[in-house]
Scaffold this motif. Structure first.
Motif, PDB file in Angstrom:
ATOM      1  N   PRO A  21       0.825  -1.210   0.000  1.00 19.38           N
ATOM      2  CA  PRO A  21       0.000   0.000   0.000  1.00 19.38           C
ATOM      3  C   PRO A  21       0.856   1.255   0.000  1.00 19.38           C
ATOM      4  CG  PRO A  21       0.027  -0.988   2.181  1.00 19.38           C
ATOM      5  CD  PRO A  21       0.718  -1.966   1.267  1.00 19.38           C
ATOM      6  N   ILE A  22       0.448   2.236  -0.752  1.00 22.68           N
ATOM      7  CA  ILE A  22       1.132   3.524  -0.752  1.00 22.68           C
ATOM      8  C   ILE A  22       0.611   4.343   0.422  1.00 22.68           C
ATOM      9  CG2 ILE A  22       1.319   5.717  -2.008  1.00 22.68           C
ATOM     10  CD1 ILE A  22       1.473   3.996  -4.576  1.00 22.68           C
ATOM     11  N   PRO A  23       1.495   4.874   1.263  1.00 18.81           N
ATOM     12  CA  PRO A  23       1.054   5.624   2.447  1.00 18.81           C
ATOM     13  C   PRO A  23       0.024   6.699   2.095  1.00 18.81           C
ATOM     14  CG  PRO A  23       3.422   5.281   2.522  1.00 18.81           C
ATOM     15  CD  PRO A  23       2.974   4.797   1.165  1.00 18.81           C
ATOM     16  N   GLY A  24      -1.048   6.718   2.831  1.00 18.36           N
ATOM     17  CA  GLY A  24      -2.104   7.702   2.614  1.00 18.36           C
ATOM     18  C   GLY A  24      -3.243   7.209   1.745  1.00 18.36           C
ATOM     19  N   ALA A  25      -3.014   6.144   0.953  1.00 12.26           N
ATOM     20  CA  ALA A  25      -4.047   5.671   0.023  1.00 12.26           C
ATOM     21  C   ALA A  25      -5.277   5.165   0.769  1.00 12.26           C
ATOM     22  CB  ALA A  25      -3.485   4.581  -0.879  1.00 12.26           C
ATOM     23  N   ASP A 243      -3.008  18.909 -14.493  1.00 11.51           N
ATOM     24  CA  ASP A 243      -3.409  20.127 -13.793  1.00 11.51           C
ATOM     25  C   ASP A 243      -2.639  20.298 -12.495  1.00 11.51           C
ATOM     26  OD1 ASP A 243      -5.560  21.183 -15.511  1.00 11.51           O
ATOM     27  OD2 ASP A 243      -6.569  19.314 -15.022  1.00 11.51           O
ATOM     28  N   VAL A 244      -2.407  19.153 -11.808  1.00 10.59           N
ATOM     29  CA  VAL A 244      -1.744  19.190 -10.510  1.00 10.59           C
ATOM     30  C   VAL A 244      -0.733  18.055 -10.436  1.00 10.59           C
ATOM     31  CG1 VAL A 244      -2.063  19.109  -7.999  1.00 10.59           C
ATOM     32  CG2 VAL A 244      -3.844  20.120  -9.446  1.00 10.59           C
ATOM     33  N   ILE A 245       0.445  18.318  -9.856  1.00  8.71           N
ATOM     34  CA  ILE A 245       1.460  17.293  -9.626  1.00  8.71           C
ATOM     35  C   ILE A 245       1.632  17.140  -8.121  1.00  8.71           C
ATOM     36  CG2 ILE A 245       3.852  16.590  -9.999  1.00  8.71           C
ATOM     37  CD1 ILE A 245       3.859  18.450 -12.458  1.00  8.71           C
ATOM     38  N   LEU A 246       1.517  15.894  -7.640  1.00 12.97           N
ATOM     39  CA  LEU A 246       1.606  15.605  -6.206  1.00 12.97           C
ATOM     40  C   LEU A 246       2.680  14.567  -5.942  1.00 12.97           C
ATOM     41  CD1 LEU A 246      -2.214  15.142  -5.496  1.00 12.97           C
ATOM     42  CD2 LEU A 246      -0.871  17.212  -5.091  1.00 12.97           C
ATOM     43  N   ASP A 247       3.250  14.606  -4.754  1.00 15.06           N
ATOM     44  CA  ASP A 247       4.180  13.550  -4.367  1.00 15.06           C
ATOM     45  C   ASP A 247       3.448  12.220  -4.239  1.00 15.06           C
ATOM     46  OD1 ASP A 247       6.427  15.174  -4.304  1.00 15.06           O
ATOM     47  OD2 ASP A 247       6.073  15.779  -2.235  1.00 15.06           O
ATOM     48  N   SER A 248       2.254  12.234  -3.649  1.00 14.38           N
ATOM     49  CA  SER A 248       1.450  11.020  -3.507  1.00 14.38           C
ATOM     50  C   SER A 248       0.020  11.400  -3.197  1.00 14.38           C
ATOM     51  CB  SER A 248       2.008  10.126  -2.395  1.00 14.38           C
ATOM     52  OG  SER A 248       1.604  10.590  -1.128  1.00 14.38           O
ATOM     53  N   VAL A 249      -0.860  10.389  -3.167  1.00 19.44           N
ATOM     54  CA  VAL A 249      -2.263  10.660  -2.836  1.00 19.44           C
ATOM     55  C   VAL A 249      -2.419  11.161  -1.404  1.00 19.44           C
ATOM     56  CG1 VAL A 249      -3.293   9.095  -4.521  1.00 19.44           C
ATOM     57  CG2 VAL A 249      -2.598   8.214  -2.280  1.00 19.44           C
ATOM     58  N   ALA A 250      -1.426  10.953  -0.562  1.00 18.58           N
ATOM     59  CA  ALA A 250      -1.494  11.468   0.799  1.00 18.58           C
ATOM     60  C   ALA A 250      -1.666  12.976   0.805  1.00 18.58           C
ATOM     61  CB  ALA A 250      -0.238  11.067   1.578  1.00 18.58           C
ATOM     62  N   ASP A 251      -1.187  13.662  -0.250  1.00 15.95           N
ATOM     63  CA  ASP A 251      -1.308  15.115  -0.326  1.00 15.95           C
ATOM     64  C   ASP A 251      -2.750  15.577  -0.538  1.00 15.95           C
ATOM     65  OD1 ASP A 251       1.424  15.362  -0.007  1.00 15.95           O
ATOM     66  OD2 ASP A 251       1.828  15.402  -2.153  1.00 15.95           O
ATOM     67  N   LEU A 252      -3.631  14.628  -0.852  1.00 14.40           N
ATOM     68  CA  LEU A 252      -5.039  14.971  -1.055  1.00 14.40           C
ATOM     69  C   LEU A 252      -5.869  14.862   0.214  1.00 14.40           C
ATOM     70  CD1 LEU A 252      -5.647  13.190  -4.486  1.00 14.40           C
ATOM     71  CD2 LEU A 252      -5.655  15.648  -4.076  1.00 14.40           C
ATOM     72  N   LEU A 253      -5.265  14.348   1.283  1.00 13.78           N
ATOM     73  CA  LEU A 253      -5.989  14.258   2.545  1.00 13.78           C
ATOM     74  C   LEU A 253      -6.304  15.650   3.070  1.00 13.78           C
ATOM     75  CD1 LEU A 253      -3.980  11.329   4.139  1.00 13.78           C
ATOM     76  CD2 LEU A 253      -6.382  11.274   3.455  1.00 13.78           C
ATOM     77  N   PRO A 254      -7.467  15.849   3.665  1.00 10.30           N
ATOM     78  CA  PRO A 254      -7.922  17.200   4.031  1.00 10.30           C
ATOM     79  C   PRO A 254      -7.047  17.939   5.023  1.00 10.30           C
ATOM     80  CG  PRO A 254      -9.357  15.509   4.958  1.00 10.30           C
ATOM     81  CD  PRO A 254      -8.458  14.819   3.987  1.00 10.30           C
ATOM     82  N   ASP A 255      -6.235  17.224   5.808  1.00 10.57           N
ATOM     83  CA  ASP A 255      -5.387  17.895   6.798  1.00 10.57           C
ATOM     84  C   ASP A 255      -4.008  18.217   6.253  1.00 10.57           C
ATOM     85  OD1 ASP A 255      -4.616  15.293   6.617  1.00 10.57           O
ATOM     86  OD2 ASP A 255      -4.234  15.006   8.772  1.00 10.57           O
ATOM     87  N   ARG A 256      -3.805  17.989   4.925  1.00  9.28           N
ATOM     88  CA  ARG A 256      -2.487  18.263   4.351  1.00  9.28           C
ATOM     89  C   ARG A 256      -2.464  19.686   3.764  1.00  9.28           C
ATOM     90  NH1 ARG A 256       0.854  13.697   4.025  1.00  9.28           N
ATOM     91  NH2 ARG A 256       0.056  12.289   5.589  1.00  9.28           N
TER      92      ARG A 256
END
Length: 256
Positions: A21-25, A243-256
């Motif tokens: 699992p990728i952290p945050g997924a 449109d957007v480049i992220l390190d991982s899906v963890a960056d989409l969590l609301p507290d990030r």
């Protein structure tokens, strides 16, 4: 992100990497569930059914109900049902595409099929490929679940659907109609499944040449993560951008 109501996400390289699992997924999927955000996990893998993939993800610690998984096999079956309800098909593939076509009302046959459908399998046979070539030469329409030329394994790349497509094309002179990514049709059929609209839907992927271009052409907002095969240097090879480049899906969590 406040205007995004629905999410589509790739599986390998976004949620899991080599069955880890990728952290945050997991947290992101749980957040979508708790906030009742419609979402689907998309994959070009046509070997497994959605139920199989749900179980495999659970083994990696990622909980995704089977009705939240949309495969190239399911998209192909939905497309062919629209084209010719109750049609006949000769299939080179495994449970994923066979089950999807059966559930769409298709008959599997080697005698005068309407379609030859090539999906992914680890058991390609010379006999089956020969039958596919002869049936296409006799007039069957050539359909493929996805264009991926290779697939991953612990020992290295494996020949995949796109490689077999190329072999059949060379022998018949006929190009397949490919339903899976990067065909935006797969995204549109996924959106139809969850009642989404392009103006408020986003696609998360790790590949510029499938996830991002297909999402862009389907009119979605696109998010590229760096946890799969793409890196900053890879992005520069293409004339378009996510449109957007992220390190991982963890960056989409609301507290990030």
């Amino acid at each position: 992100m406040t205007d995004i109501e629905c999410w589509l996400t790739d599986m390998d390289g976004v949620l899991v990497h080599e069955n880890h699992p990728i952290p945050g997924a997991s947290d992101l999927l749980q957040h979508w569930q708790e906030t009742e955000r419609p979402y689907l996990v998309l994959t070009n893998n046509s070997i497994f059914t959605a139920r199989d993939l749900s179980a495999r993800l659970a083994g990696s610690g990622i909980v995704v109900p089977e009705d939240h998984i949309w495969t190239s096999a399911l998209a192909t079956a939905a497309f062919l049902k629209q084209q010719m309800p109750g049609g006949r098909a000769f299939v080179v593939g495994e449970a994923g595409i066979l089950t999807a076509l059966h559930e769409a009302g298709f008959v599997m046959t080697e005698s005068n099929p309407d379609f030859v459908v090539v999906g992914e399998t680890r058991n390609y046979s010379f006999e089956a490929i020969t039958k596919a070539i002869r049936l296409i030469n006799r007039g069957a329409r050539f359909i493929s679940t996805n264009p991926d030329a290779t697939g991953p394994s612990a020992e290295g790349p494996l020949p995949a659907t796109g490689a077999i497509n190329a072999l059949i094309t060379k022998a018949t002179g006929r190009e397949p109609y490919v339903v899976g990514k990067p065909n935006p049709m797969m995204f549109r059929s996924a959106m139809n499944r969850i009642g989404a609209h392009s103006e408020n839907t986003a696609m998360i992927g790790d590949r510029m040449d499938t996830d991002i271009i297909a999402g862009m052409e389907a009119g979605l907002r696109t998010y590229l993560v760096m946890t799969g095969i793409s890196d900053r240097e890879e992005i520069e090879k293409y004339p378009f951008r996510p449109d957007v480049i992220l390190d991982s899906v963890a960056d989409l969590l609301p507290d990030r």
